[in-house]
Design a protein around this motif. Structure first.
Motif, PDB file in Angstrom:
ATOM      1  N   HIS A  51       5.367 -15.349  -1.970  1.00  0.00           N
ATOM      2  CA  HIS A  51       5.581 -14.519  -0.780  1.00  0.00           C
ATOM      3  C   HIS A  51       6.212 -13.182  -1.170  1.00  0.00           C
ATOM      4  N   HIS A  52       7.214 -13.232  -2.045  1.00  0.00           N
ATOM      5  CA  HIS A  52       7.889 -12.000  -2.465  1.00  0.00           C
ATOM      6  C   HIS A  52       6.935 -11.085  -3.231  1.00  0.00           C
ATOM      7  N   ARG A  53       6.098 -11.668  -4.059  1.00  0.00           N
ATOM      8  CA  ARG A  53       5.136 -10.855  -4.796  1.00  0.00           C
ATOM      9  C   ARG A  53       4.148 -10.185  -3.840  1.00  0.00           C
ATOM     10  N   HIS A  54       3.785 -10.905  -2.785  1.00  0.00           N
ATOM     11  CA  HIS A  54       2.892 -10.325  -1.784  1.00  0.00           C
ATOM     12  C   HIS A  54       3.588  -9.159  -1.078  1.00  0.00           C
ATOM     13  N   ILE A  55       4.862  -9.357  -0.724  1.00  0.00           N
ATOM     14  CA  ILE A  55       5.639  -8.291  -0.089  1.00  0.00           C
ATOM     15  C   ILE A  55       5.761  -7.090  -1.022  1.00  0.00           C
ATOM     16  N   GLU A  56       6.027  -7.369  -2.294  1.00  0.00           N
ATOM     17  CA  GLU A  56       6.157  -6.296  -3.284  1.00  0.00           C
ATOM     18  C   GLU A  56       4.874  -5.477  -3.374  1.00  0.00           C
ATOM     19  N   SER A  57       3.736  -6.165  -3.422  1.00  0.00           N
ATOM     20  CA  SER A  57       2.449  -5.474  -3.487  1.00  0.00           C
ATOM     21  C   SER A  57       2.235  -4.601  -2.252  1.00  0.00           C
ATOM     22  N   GLN A  58       2.591  -5.133  -1.088  1.00  0.00           N
ATOM     23  CA  GLN A  58       2.433  -4.366   0.144  1.00  0.00           C
ATOM     24  C   GLN A  58       3.393  -3.179   0.194  1.00  0.00           C
ATOM     25  N   LEU A  59       4.595  -3.361  -0.373  1.00  0.00           N
ATOM     26  CA  LEU A  59       5.552  -2.250  -0.414  1.00  0.00           C
ATOM     27  C   LEU A  59       5.036  -1.104  -1.281  1.00  0.00           C
ATOM     28  N   HIS A  60       4.429  -1.455  -2.416  1.00  0.00           N
ATOM     29  CA  HIS A  60       3.814  -0.423  -3.259  1.00  0.00           C
ATOM     30  C   HIS A  60       2.819   0.393  -2.437  1.00  0.00           C
ATOM     31  N   GLN A  61       2.008  -0.307  -1.662  1.00  0.00           N
ATOM     32  CA  GLN A  61       1.000   0.376  -0.856  1.00  0.00           C
ATOM     33  C   GLN A  61       1.652   1.192   0.253  1.00  0.00           C
ATOM     34  N   ALA A  62       2.723   0.643   0.839  1.00  0.00           N
ATOM     35  CA  ALA A  62       3.418   1.357   1.913  1.00  0.00           C
ATOM     36  C   ALA A  62       3.997   2.681   1.421  1.00  0.00           C
ATOM     37  N   LEU A  63       4.520   2.678   0.183  1.00  0.00           N
ATOM     38  CA  LEU A  63       5.054   3.921  -0.382  1.00  0.00           C
ATOM     39  C   LEU A  63       3.945   4.947  -0.610  1.00  0.00           C
ATOM     40  N   ASN A  93       4.910  -3.887   8.676  1.00  0.00           N
ATOM     41  CA  ASN A  93       4.018  -4.548   7.727  1.00  0.00           C
ATOM     42  C   ASN A  93       2.642  -4.733   8.357  1.00  0.00           C
ATOM     43  N   PRO A  94       1.574  -4.444   7.605  1.00  0.00           N
ATOM     44  CA  PRO A  94       0.221  -4.532   8.183  1.00  0.00           C
ATOM     45  C   PRO A  94      -0.155  -5.928   8.667  1.00  0.00           C
ATOM     46  N   THR A  95       0.468  -6.968   8.123  1.00  0.00           N
ATOM     47  CA  THR A  95       0.135  -8.332   8.546  1.00  0.00           C
ATOM     48  C   THR A  95       1.268  -9.008   9.307  1.00  0.00           C
ATOM     49  N   ALA A  96       2.516  -8.706   8.953  1.00  0.00           N
ATOM     50  CA  ALA A  96       3.657  -9.381   9.573  1.00  0.00           C
ATOM     51  C   ALA A  96       4.298  -8.573  10.684  1.00  0.00           C
ATOM     52  N   GLY A  97       3.844  -7.349  10.881  1.00  0.00           N
ATOM     53  CA  GLY A  97       4.431  -6.520  11.920  1.00  0.00           C
ATOM     54  C   GLY A  97       5.746  -5.901  11.484  1.00  0.00           C
ATOM     55  N   LEU A  98       6.583  -5.510  12.445  1.00  0.00           N
ATOM     56  CA  LEU A  98       7.860  -4.869  12.143  1.00  0.00           C
ATOM     57  C   LEU A  98       8.776  -5.854  11.437  1.00  0.00           C
ATOM     58  N   GLU A 132       1.158   5.169   1.028  1.00  0.00           N
ATOM     59  CA  GLU A 132       0.601   5.604   2.310  1.00  0.00           C
ATOM     60  C   GLU A 132       1.662   6.169   3.244  1.00  0.00           C
ATOM     61  N   GLU A 133       2.914   6.273   2.783  1.00  0.00           N
ATOM     62  CA  GLU A 133       4.031   6.775   3.586  1.00  0.00           C
ATOM     63  C   GLU A 133       4.140   6.005   4.898  1.00  0.00           C
ATOM     64  N   ALA A 134       4.094   4.667   4.770  1.00  0.00           N
ATOM     65  CA  ALA A 134       4.119   3.794   5.947  1.00  0.00           C
ATOM     66  C   ALA A 134       5.529   3.418   6.379  1.00  0.00           C
ATOM     67  N   LEU A 135       6.538   3.809   5.616  1.00  0.00           N
ATOM     68  CA  LEU A 135       7.916   3.548   6.004  1.00  0.00           C
ATOM     69  C   LEU A 135       8.354   4.587   7.041  1.00  0.00           C
ATOM     70  N   PHE A 136       9.341   4.234   7.839  1.00  0.00           N
ATOM     71  CA  PHE A 136       9.884   5.201   8.798  1.00  0.00           C
ATOM     72  C   PHE A 136      11.366   4.925   8.992  1.00  0.00           C
ATOM     73  N   LEU A 137      12.037   5.844   9.690  1.00  0.00           N
ATOM     74  CA  LEU A 137      13.484   5.742   9.868  1.00  0.00           C
ATOM     75  C   LEU A 137      13.860   5.569  11.333  1.00  0.00           C
ATOM     76  N   ASP A 138      14.891   4.753  11.542  1.00  0.00           N
ATOM     77  CA  ASP A 138      15.612   4.730  12.808  1.00  0.00           C
ATOM     78  C   ASP A 138      17.006   5.280  12.557  1.00  0.00           C
ATOM     79  N   PHE A 139      17.668   5.718  13.637  1.00  0.00           N
ATOM     80  CA  PHE A 139      19.004   6.297  13.515  1.00  0.00           C
ATOM     81  C   PHE A 139      19.928   5.629  14.540  1.00  0.00           C
TER      82      PHE A 139
END
Length: 599
Positions: free
Chosen positions: A338-350, A381-386, A352-359
């Protein structure tokens, strides 16, 4: 053929003759003193390749072995410069090596060829060679030439032994490598089967080695790995094995234990040994490790399964934080996948600039005015949502992705603040969390200074938060130096989760701190018992007596706020005032003359 005693000799041995170098040199010299025919027979019969030259280092003779190994025939080589027929280079740099014949004559003594010497044959192919050279004297003792004995190094017993050693050991640390570890694990398992005992594999990964290696250079990194290897060896028994698995990963084979707790004790000993400071040149370095343990036969009956399971347990330890060990459990494989899957998706998120900020806003306890906010990284997350930060930030820390994520957050905050300011909005300081890995990177001040310069933001609008535990898990000297540089830039420094760690108060004199954030767990409990409220007051007084601003985090109800007012706390953050806001909603709040919670 010019065999009279007036030339230099180069001799290259193949497997036929394994005499010591001095003996081979004496054989060649003796042959040169004989008559021409006998010399030719002698030089063609020995296992050395022989080349002679005159005083000007021009070739006067090659024997048959020399012809075969150099690729030059005698007729083609005669009269040519030695460097053309006998072209030798350094095997590491490929630079031309020193002429051994010339050196033997000039120094009038036997000399050895340089280590890792390579002969470039006539066809351009290469041959590893080794051995020595000596001057040749006439009957009056005058130097008339030299003898150089060298041979195919691959046929040398010494070289064969060296190659066998290198095949089984790590070149940097001298520790056994994966090949030798595999042999020893198989042997240990075989003995364990017969004698009914257990075997343990301890998989060790250094925490945040990469920032040290990148910021201080590979030479310092290599010295640190060598120092780690020495400490690991000191932690084990003579019957055990330490292997460098590669990079900053090591494996310890405990060849015989009675129970898993024995391996756990070794792991604790290793963590303690590795955590002590390292003096590498002028640098005092601190580094911790994450450790995973697998046991034969409990967690596997073959080397590959045991190694994979120890690696999995190590990954779980790293996800839990720095300086921990974990014993393998069956459900860890699913968690690691599961963590490896998350890691792979995080690489892609970076990418594609898919991260965002709340304040999340912060307010002045006395007036209710907006005085700042904390930036919180979010990911849909594209599959797990927020996903909550706790669902992906530990994975980012374990994989090293926390560094590029942290860099993105810093740049995004600075760009956003400067953009609002350019639109005429009155901005407030924004706090950004800095991980332990980022704090270890001595280039952090330079990188932040570059971001500030590129965005044009004034430094005092940026506040960096470091948790109390992360601050003390880093090397104190390096942390102090980094924080001082950041403070000199005008950046505010805050200690987060104040009171929840085990910091000695003396460290607060070392660090250039502006703010302390009281951990939310204390705020949650402050109304339950009188002693809890007293403790909160003591924390507030401590911070303010050091001229620090004190912020209470996790304020959720009016009663907590009123007590904080009585205790003269400076600021507060929590759901009582606002949940974390999107960028657009926080911008609306900044534009408002009076925040909603003040009405």
């Amino acid at each position: 053929m010019g065999l009279e005693a007036k030339g230099h000799i180069c001799a290259i041995e193949n497997a036929a003759d394994q005499k010591p170098a001095d003996a081979r040199l004496r054989d060649a010299e003796a042959a040169l003193q004989a008559d021409t025919n006998w010399a030719q027979v002698t030089l063609n019969s020995i296992g050395d390749a022989v080349v002679t030259t005159d005083l000007e280092c021009r070739v006067t003779y090659l024997n048959r072995v020399a012809e075969r190994l150099t690729g030059w025939s005698l007729s083609d080589a005669l009269g040519r410069p030695l460097a053309q027929v006998f072209k030798i280079v350094d095997g590491q740099t490929l630079k031309t090596a020193c002429n051994p014949a010339q050196r033997a004559m000039e120094e009038n003594r036997t000399v050895g060829l340089a280590m890792d010497c390579v002969l470039i044959r006539q066809d351009g192919s290469q041959l590893d060679i080794e051995d020595s050279a000596a001057p040749i004297h006439d009957s009056d003792g005058c130097i008339k030439g030299a003898v150089i004995v060298f041979h195919d190094a691959c046929q040398s017993p010494t070289q064969s032994s060296k190659l066998a050693y290198l095949a089984q050991h790590d070149a940097l640390t001298g520790l056994p490598n994966r090949v030798l570890l595999s042999e020893r694990v198989s042997r240990a398992i075989g003995l364990a089967k017969r004698h009914q005992h257990k075997v343990a594999l301890i998989y060790i990964d250094l925490d945040a080695f990469k920032p040290i290696n990148d910021s201080l250079g590979h030479a310092v990194g290599d010295c640190l790995l060598q120092a780690v290897a020495v400490r690991l060896i000191e932690c084990i028994r003579d019957t055990d094995t330490v292997c460098r698995q590669g990079g900053d990963e090591f494996v310890v084979l405990l060849s015989e234990i009675e129970k898993p707790q024995d391996a756990a004790r070794f792991a604790e000993k290793i963590l303690g040994a590795l955590a002590a400071p390292y003096q590498i040149g002028s640098h005092e370095l601190y580094i911790t490790a994450s450790i995973g343990i697998s046991i034969y036969p409990d967690h596997g009956t073959d080397e590959l399964t045991l190694l994979n399971n120890a690696d999995t347990a190590m990954y779980q330890a790293k996800s839990s934080g720095c300086n921990y060990y974990q014993l393998f459990k069956a459900d860890m494989n699913d968690l690691r996948d599961h963590h490896r899957h998350i890691e792979s998706q995080l690489h892609q998120a970076l990418k594609e600039e898919a991260l965002f900020l709340d304040f999340q806003p912060r307010v002045d306890v006395a007036t209710g005015h907006l005085i700042g906010a904390e930036a919180l990284v979010r990911w849909r997350n594209p599959t797990a949502g927020l996903m909550t930060p706790m669902a992906f930030l530990p994975v980012a820390e374990a994989s090293g992705l926390i560094v590029p994520i942290g860099h993105w957050v810093l740049r995004e905050v600075c760009q956003r603040l400067q953009s609002w300011r350019a639109d005429g909005i009155e901005i407030v300081p924004i706090a950004v969390n800095i991980s332990a890995i980022e704090l270890r990177d001595i280039t952090l001040p330079v990188r932040i200074a570059q971001i500030l310069a590129e965005t044009g933001l004034d430094a005092h609008f940026l506040e960096l938060e470091i948790t109390e535990s992360n601050l003390l898990h880093n090397q104190i000297d390096a942390s102090t130096s980094t924080l001082v540089e950041l403070s000199h830039l005008g950046i505010r420094i805050a200690i987060d989760d104040f009171g929840a760690g085990n910091a000695s108060f003396k460290y607060f004199k070392c660090f250039p701190i502006d703010t302390v954030n009281i951990a939310s767990c204390f705020i949650h409990d402050m109304l339950d018992k009188q002693e809890n409220a007293v403790f909160i007051k003591a924390l507030i007084s401590f911070g303010q007596n050091l001229s620090l601003r004190v912020i209470a985090k996790g304020v959720e109800n009016q009663e907590q706020l009123e007590l904080l007012k009585l205790q003269a706390c400076d600021g507060a953050q929590g759901f009582l005032f606002s949940k974390p806001l999107s960028t657009a909603d926080f911008c609306v709040l900044l534009r408002a003359d009076q925040p909603e919670w003040q009405r």
